[in-house]
Structure formats: structure tokens, C-alpha cells
Motif scaffolding. Structure first.
Motif, PDB file in Angstrom:
ATOM      1  N   SER A  35       0.838  -1.201   0.000  1.00 37.68           N
ATOM      2  CA  SER A  35       0.000   0.000   0.000  1.00 37.68           C
ATOM      3  C   SER A  35       0.870   1.246   0.000  1.00 37.68           C
ATOM      4  O   SER A  35       2.101   1.172   0.143  1.00 37.68           O
ATOM      5  N   SER A  36       0.235   2.385  -0.132  1.00 40.35           N
ATOM      6  CA  SER A  36       0.964   3.659  -0.194  1.00 40.35           C
ATOM      7  C   SER A  36       1.775   3.912   1.070  1.00 40.35           C
ATOM      8  O   SER A  36       2.788   4.620   1.040  1.00 40.35           O
ATOM      9  N   ASN A  38       3.933   1.181  -4.987  1.00 41.88           N
ATOM     10  CA  ASN A  38       2.535   1.322  -4.623  1.00 41.88           C
ATOM     11  C   ASN A  38       1.674   0.477  -5.560  1.00 41.88           C
ATOM     12  O   ASN A  38       1.659   0.700  -6.777  1.00 41.88           O
ATOM     13  N   GLN A  53       5.240   2.553   0.420  1.00 42.19           N
ATOM     14  CA  GLN A  53       5.894   2.963  -0.822  1.00 42.19           C
ATOM     15  C   GLN A  53       7.240   3.622  -0.545  1.00 42.19           C
ATOM     16  O   GLN A  53       7.358   4.473   0.326  1.00 42.19           O
ATOM     17  N   ASP A 111      -1.426   0.523  -6.016  1.00 46.44           N
ATOM     18  CA  ASP A 111      -2.502   1.289  -6.653  1.00 46.44           C
ATOM     19  C   ASP A 111      -2.109   1.819  -8.030  1.00 46.44           C
ATOM     20  O   ASP A 111      -2.963   2.002  -8.895  1.00 46.44           O
TER      21      ASP A 111
END
Length: 341
Positions: free
Chosen positions: A37-38, A58, A41, A60
Motif C-alpha cells: 500500500s501507499s 505502490n 511505498q 494502486d
């Protein structure tokens, strides 16, 4: 020529173990990406004991196009978002969450048990990894089922806190320390105190009084091994950091002595039989940590039923119950479908 491999959830317990096992087994990776997840990162994570550091990306914003295999070690919610993205981009997903396990278009695989089922992966480009307790149990049951046709299984599990992730392990450590120094103990991750205690409750309760963890063991065993087998489970969380244990009662269609069962299990793939009828002649969770085998001990005949056996089964839940099984699926996929070179 190797594969381009992605590990999603690389910073969690299972994700880190996946990286360790990929390196340990020298899985043929031309390129490997660590995703999370961020929050993670830009951090770095080691690729096994190779000394090579991977910068975490990341998930995403990651483009799965051109990547061959994605090992997913995140919960169902992020999997629901990112696994279809990866699959649509042509990257085969091997998912450790419960999201796709009972999807009829997604094979649920334990390589020592049902390797041929992997051939159905192309329907969604996704392969499911079973629940940790199911995985080790079916490895032990498969050779006995082949020999004498199992009809019913009654299993009680003793599941370690690592099955709940880092938060579960931390709670066991913190509560144990608090008890020793006289501080108050307050459950956060679990519904009751886990230190010096056992909790007969894993996952949510269902309408019939069973928990979802117990339901998973039933339906997954049927899907992997044989839909005709009757299974009932009681799943218990115990104050152990790593390693799940199971007491398994088995009823079979045909007679099989304890000695015959021992001979079969001794030669079975993925099984390590340690069964001496003496003090210490069995395996406990602490001894299986870091190993990929499913250990079987205390094989004996059950005199209360016809054609019955009882055994004790132990495995490292982060390995055979999750990360190792996923890597073994990747190896199987490579051998049968994604041949390189």
C-alpha cells in the motif's frame, strides 16, 4: 530465461515469506517487484538472504502488463480491486486471500494433492491458495484417501497467532510481558486474552454456530480432495507464535491399519512422518518453524469406529499454509503452462 514476478503485500508476514521462499528455492525470476500500500511505498525489503534490496512500489499505481505471475498476500478487499486488474493484463494471479477459493471458475490448489486442477486457471487467470489449516490437513489426508477412501473427518485445530498477522503475534508478546510484570491485560486483536489461554473462535460466527474458519476447512477440503467427504471442524487460537497443529480423526470406507498408514505417509509427497511411541517422539509447532513439510505424528487406530485412524499434524502456517504453497503453485504453473526458454 525466467519469469517476471510480482509479490503484492510484500511487507506483511506472508509477503516477506514469499520473497524468502522464491529466493531460497531459486525460482527463475528475471525480474521481481515488491508491491504494498501507499504507506510502505519507497521503503526497502530484502529479497531472501541474497543481500538484494527491493524498493517497495505502490500497488494502486502498478501496471501489471508484461508481468507473468503475481503472488497476492493481501486481504480480500484489496485483492478484489487489484487481482482482476492483474489478470486482465495477462498476469496470472496466485491469491492467498479467501476471496476466490470457492469460485467454480478458479482452481483451489495444493500441488501435492490436486495438481491437475490447475489446468482450469485460464477461465479467470486466477488460482486460489487454500486456508492455512486446510492446506496442511489435505496434504496428510490425500495419500490415506487414495489408499482407503476417506468418508468422514473430524478435526480440531490449534492455530498460532501468526495466522492473524503481525497484530496477533504482537498481542501475544505484549500480553505475556504484561502478565510477567503485573500490568493489566486488555485484548485488542482477539475477543479474549490470548496469553496463557486458548480461544475457540477464529473468524466470524455463522448462523449455524460454526465460525467462518471452520466452514472454510469443510468446503475447501471438499473442493480440493473429494466433495463426498464429510468434514466437521473446531478451530482454536492458541498462544503460539508460528505453527498450526491439528488433531484429526478419520473414518474410511476400507480398512487401513496404523502401521499401513505410517508406511503410506512415510513415502507421501510433502509429508514428514515423525512417529515414535516414546517421550518426545512427535513434532510440535516450535520444531516445524521455517520448514516446508507437513509433519505427521501419533498415528493410531480409532477403536470407536469401523476403519478409523487418529493422527497429529503440524506445519509452519506461514510456509506450507501460505507462502510456500503459493510458490509451489507458481512452480507447477511454470512446468505445465508457462514454460520459458
Amino acid at each position: 530465461m525466467g519469469y517476471r514476478v510480482v509479490v503484492v503485500g510484500a511487507t506483511g508476514n506472508v509477503g516477506r515469506e514469499m520473497l524468502n521462499i522464491l529466493a531460497e528455492r531459486e525460482f527463475p525470476c528475471d525480474e521481481i517487484a515488491a508491491l504494498a500500500s501507499s504507506r510502505s511505498q519507497g521503503s526497502e525489503i530484502e529479497y531472501g538472504d541474497t543481500g538484494r534490496m527491493l524498493k517497495v512500489k505502490n500497488v494502486d499505481h502498478f501496471d501489471f502488463t508484461g508481468w507473468d505471475i503475481a503472488l497476492f498476500a493481501v486481504g480480500s478487499e484489496p485483492t478484489k480491486i487489484h487481482a482482476p486488474r492483474a489478470a486482465a493484463a495477462g498476469c496470472v494471479v496466485i491469491d492467498n486471500s479467501s476471496l476466490y477459493r470457492m469460485d467454480p471458475d478458479v482452481p483451489l490448489i495444493v500441488p501435492e494433492v490436486n495438481p491437475e486442477a490447475i489446468d482450469g486457471y485460464k477461465a479467470k487467470n486466477i488460482i486460489a491458495n487454500p486456508n492455512c489449516s486446510t492446506a496442511q490437513m489435505v496434504v496428510a489426508l490425500k495419500p490415506l484417501h487414495d489408499a482407503a477412501k476417506i468418508t468422514r473427518v473430524v478435526v480440531s485445530t490449534y492455530q498460532s497467532t501468526s495466522g492473524s498477522g503481525k497484530a496477533g503475534m504482537d498481542e501475544l508478546f505484549e500480553q505475556s510481558r504484561a502478565i510477567f510484570v503485573g500490568d493489566p491485560v486488555e485484548p485488542r486483536k482477539y475477543t479474549k486474552q490470548i496469553a496463557f489461554n486458548v480461544i475457540p473462535h477464529i473468524d466470524v460466527f455463522l448462523d449455524d454456530g460454526f465460525t467462518k474458519e471452520e466452514w472454510k476447512m469443510v468446503v475447501e477440503t471438499k473442493k480440493i480432495l473429494d466433495p463426498k467427504i464429510k468434514v466437521v471442524a473446531t478451530c482454536v487460537r492458541v498462544p503460539v507464535f508460528v505453527g498450526h497443529s491439528e488433531a484429526i480423526n478419520i473414518e474410511m470406507e476400507n480398512e487401513l491399519s496404523a502401521e499401513q498408514a505410517q508406511d503410506i505417509l512415510r513415502e507421501a509427497p510433502g509429508v514428514m512422518l515423525i512417529d515414535k511411541r516414546e517421550d518426545g517422539g512427535y513434532v510440535t509447532p516450535i520444531e516445524c518453524v521455517g520448514d516446508g513439510a507437513t509433519y505427521v505424528s501419533r498415528v493410531r487406530e480409532d477403536p470407536t469406529v469401523d476403519n478409523g485412524l487418529v493422527l497429529w499434524c503440524v506445519a509452519d502456517n506461514l510456509r506450507k499454509g501460505a507462502a510456500l504453497n503459493a510458490v509451489q503453485i507458481a512452480e507447477l504453473l511454470g512446468r505445465r503452462h508457462l514454460k520459458k526458454g
